[in-house]
Design a protein around this motif. Structure first.
Motif, PDB file in Angstrom:
ATOM      1  N   SER A  58       0.837  -1.198   0.000  1.00 52.61           N
ATOM      2  CA  SER A  58       0.000   0.000   0.000  1.00 52.61           C
ATOM      3  C   SER A  58       0.872   1.249   0.000  1.00 52.61           C
ATOM      4  N   PHE A  59       0.286   2.338  -0.475  1.00 51.99           N
ATOM      5  CA  PHE A  59       0.950   3.636  -0.436  1.00 51.99           C
ATOM      6  C   PHE A  59       0.641   4.312   0.894  1.00 51.99           C
ATOM      7  N   GLY A  60       1.632   5.035   1.416  1.00 56.00           N
ATOM      8  CA  GLY A  60       1.443   5.746   2.669  1.00 56.00           C
ATOM      9  C   GLY A  60       0.916   7.153   2.444  1.00 56.00           C
ATOM     10  N   THR A  61       1.296   8.062   3.329  1.00 61.87           N
ATOM     11  CA  THR A  61       0.851   9.453   3.283  1.00 61.87           C
ATOM     12  C   THR A  61       1.984  10.340   2.779  1.00 61.87           C
ATOM     13  N   PRO A  62       1.693  11.284   1.879  1.00 59.77           N
ATOM     14  CA  PRO A  62       2.750  12.190   1.405  1.00 59.77           C
ATOM     15  C   PRO A  62       3.416  12.924   2.565  1.00 59.77           C
ATOM     16  N   SER A  63       4.703  13.205   2.407  1.00 59.78           N
ATOM     17  CA  SER A  63       5.469  13.857   3.468  1.00 59.78           C
ATOM     18  C   SER A  63       5.051  15.304   3.685  1.00 59.78           C
ATOM     19  N   ALA A  64       4.432  15.911   2.687  1.00 54.57           N
ATOM     20  CA  ALA A  64       3.997  17.307   2.781  1.00 54.57           C
ATOM     21  C   ALA A  64       2.778  17.480   1.886  1.00 54.57           C
ATOM     22  N   PRO A  65       1.980  18.527   2.131  1.00 53.23           N
ATOM     23  CA  PRO A  65       0.835  18.772   1.244  1.00 53.23           C
ATOM     24  C   PRO A  65       1.285  18.870  -0.207  1.00 53.23           C
ATOM     25  N   LEU A  66       0.557  18.210  -1.089  1.00 52.02           N
ATOM     26  CA  LEU A  66       0.935  18.197  -2.495  1.00 52.02           C
ATOM     27  C   LEU A  66       0.596  19.528  -3.153  1.00 52.02           C
ATOM     28  N   LEU A  67       1.589  20.091  -3.842  1.00 56.80           N
ATOM     29  CA  LEU A  67       1.418  21.347  -4.553  1.00 56.80           C
ATOM     30  C   LEU A  67       1.941  21.186  -5.971  1.00 56.80           C
ATOM     31  N   LYS A  68       1.353  21.907  -6.885  1.00 56.49           N
ATOM     32  CA  LYS A  68       1.798  21.878  -8.273  1.00 56.49           C
ATOM     33  C   LYS A  68       3.262  22.298  -8.366  1.00 56.49           C
ATOM     34  N   ASN A  69       4.045  21.506  -9.123  1.00 52.32           N
ATOM     35  CA  ASN A  69       5.462  21.781  -9.380  1.00 52.32           C
ATOM     36  C   ASN A  69       6.311  21.824  -8.111  1.00 52.32           C
ATOM     37  N   THR A  70       5.860  21.143  -7.073  1.00 57.30           N
ATOM     38  CA  THR A  70       6.610  21.084  -5.817  1.00 57.30           C
ATOM     39  C   THR A  70       6.858  19.626  -5.451  1.00 57.30           C
ATOM     40  N   ALA A  71       8.122  19.292  -5.146  1.00 57.62           N
ATOM     41  CA  ALA A  71       8.485  17.908  -4.853  1.00 57.62           C
ATOM     42  C   ALA A  71       7.937  17.458  -3.504  1.00 57.62           C
ATOM     43  N   SER A  72       7.582  16.179  -3.430  1.00 53.96           N
ATOM     44  CA  SER A  72       7.122  15.562  -2.192  1.00 53.96           C
ATOM     45  C   SER A  72       7.539  14.100  -2.224  1.00 53.96           C
ATOM     46  N   THR A  73       7.430  13.410  -1.095  1.00 56.31           N
ATOM     47  CA  THR A  73       7.771  11.989  -1.050  1.00 56.31           C
ATOM     48  C   THR A  73       6.568  11.176  -0.589  1.00 56.31           C
ATOM     49  N   LEU A  74       6.545   9.910  -1.026  1.00 53.79           N
ATOM     50  CA  LEU A  74       5.417   9.022  -0.730  1.00 53.79           C
ATOM     51  C   LEU A  74       5.961   7.625  -0.444  1.00 53.79           C
ATOM     52  N   PRO A  75       5.768   7.097   0.780  1.00 51.42           N
ATOM     53  CA  PRO A  75       6.290   5.767   1.104  1.00 51.42           C
ATOM     54  C   PRO A  75       5.399   4.648   0.565  1.00 51.42           C
ATOM     55  N   ILE A  76       6.019   3.498   0.319  1.00 49.34           N
ATOM     56  CA  ILE A  76       5.301   2.267  -0.023  1.00 49.34           C
ATOM     57  C   ILE A  76       5.560   1.275   1.099  1.00 49.34           C
ATOM     58  N   THR A  77       4.494   0.787   1.724  1.00 48.79           N
ATOM     59  CA  THR A  77       4.636  -0.106   2.868  1.00 48.79           C
ATOM     60  C   THR A  77       4.191  -1.521   2.514  1.00 48.79           C
ATOM     61  N   ILE A  78       4.690  -2.485   3.294  1.00 48.99           N
ATOM     62  CA  ILE A  78       4.362  -3.892   3.082  1.00 48.99           C
ATOM     63  C   ILE A  78       3.920  -4.509   4.398  1.00 48.99           C
ATOM     64  N   ASN A  79       2.952  -5.409   4.315  1.00 45.63           N
ATOM     65  CA  ASN A  79       2.521  -6.224   5.449  1.00 45.63           C
ATOM     66  C   ASN A  79       2.528  -7.666   4.969  1.00 45.63           C
ATOM     67  N   THR A  80       3.448  -8.469   5.499  1.00 46.15           N
ATOM     68  CA  THR A  80       3.628  -9.832   4.988  1.00 46.15           C
ATOM     69  C   THR A  80       2.667 -10.834   5.602  1.00 46.15           C
ATOM     70  N   SER A  81       1.984 -10.460   6.680  1.00 45.20           N
ATOM     71  CA  SER A  81       1.133 -11.401   7.410  1.00 45.20           C
ATOM     72  C   SER A  81       1.993 -12.591   7.852  1.00 45.20           C
ATOM     73  N   THR A  82       1.637 -13.810   7.456  1.00 41.59           N
ATOM     74  CA  THR A  82       2.375 -14.997   7.906  1.00 41.59           C
ATOM     75  C   THR A  82       3.498 -15.400   6.957  1.00 41.59           C
TER      76      THR A  82
END
Length: 281
Positions: free
Chosen positions: A53-77
């Motif tokens: 799943s995708f996480g939450t952006p590190s900062a409010p998204l703005l046009k032409n402004t860089a931001s970061t977005l984490p991808i997380t994993i849950n392996t269960s068993t």
């Protein structure tokens, strides 16, 4: 005739002896080999347990402004060994500029490849770890919206997760994310500050870019935040003739106001023009 029968019997005896020799040799060899338990092959039925799943952006998204977005994993068993991710998006609305490897799967099996509308990368658990179980960050995307319109990031069908003891893709769910950058707000000027009303006074008025204040990449106000002004000159009063109710009163002149004071009583401020109207110059 007797000679032919003798030859056939001779061949039969040779063949029989050869067969008996081979059987004896097989018995001797197998009787000397160590015995072992039967090997059971346990075939595991593929069953998806892993969630991306995708996480939450590190900062409010703005046009032409860089931001970061984490991808997380849950392996269960599952004990995950590798994760090969393919992220797709509309390159007219957003671009992915880079991918930073997360700590959950620290080994890199394939370098990141970013093309127009697609980012691909493959990470793995340490070779001697026996797989990785739990939750964590697989990667962090650096992205930049190109418009203020909504855009979507999707895990492509080529996304593959493998695990110890499980065949095929163990991915259960990989949810996309839809994001909308904040709309820009252009700044607007407030009203000018009040003037000093005194006649002949020169001063400066100010205003602020707060109506509204610029936000989300909106434009600042244009023009100056200050302006100067000069009030009309004060009138020059003539002689006042004290008559009627003001007989015996003391009259003082301050700028264009006249302070009329009855001794021992509260004072009253009269406008100069009013006094002129009532009492003359």
């Amino acid at each position: 005739m007797a000679k032919t029968k003798s030859k056939s019997l001779h061949l039969y005896l040779i063949f029989t002896g050869l067969v008996l020799f081979l059987l004896g040799a097989w018995y001797v060899i197998n009787s000397r080999l160590p015995t072992s338990e039967p090997i059971t092959i346990n075939e595991v039925t593929p069953s998806g347990t892993v969630t991306l799943s995708f996480g939450t952006p590190s900062a409010p998204l703005l046009k032409n402004t860089a931001s970061t977005l984490p991808i997380t994993i849950n392996t269960s068993t599952s004990l995950v060994t590798t994760a090969s991710l393919v992220i797709t998006y509309d390159p007219d609305k957003v671009i992915i500029t880079s991918v930073a490897q997360g700590s959950f799967l620290p080994n890199t099996l394939a370098s990141t490849v970013i093309t127009s509308g697609k980012a691909t990368f493959t990470y793995a658990a340490p070779a001697d770890s026996g797989g990785k179980q739990g939750t964590g960050t697989v990667a962090t995307l650096s992205l930049k919206p190109l418009t203020t319109g909504t855009f979507t990031l999707t895990f492509n069908t080529g996304t593959l997760v493998t695990a110890v003891g499980q065949f095929g893709n163990v991915l259960k769910t990989a949810n996309p994310i839809t994001l909308t950058p904040l709309q820009p707000v252009n700044g607007g000027w407030s009203a000018w500050s009040a003037k000093n009303p005194a006649c002949g006074f020169s001063g400066t008025q100010t205003r602020t870019c707060t109506n509204p204040a610029p936000a989300n990449g909106g434009a600042n106000c244009t023009g100056s935040s200050t302006q100067t002004y000069t009030n009309p000159a004060c009138p020059i009063p003539g002689d006042l003739t004290e008559t009627g109710d003001v007989t015996g009163d003391h009259v003082n002149i301050y700028d264009y106001n006249l302070l009329v004071t009855n001794y021992g009583n509260p004072y009253t401020i009269y406008d100069y023009n009013d006094l002129v109207t009532h009492y003359g110059q």
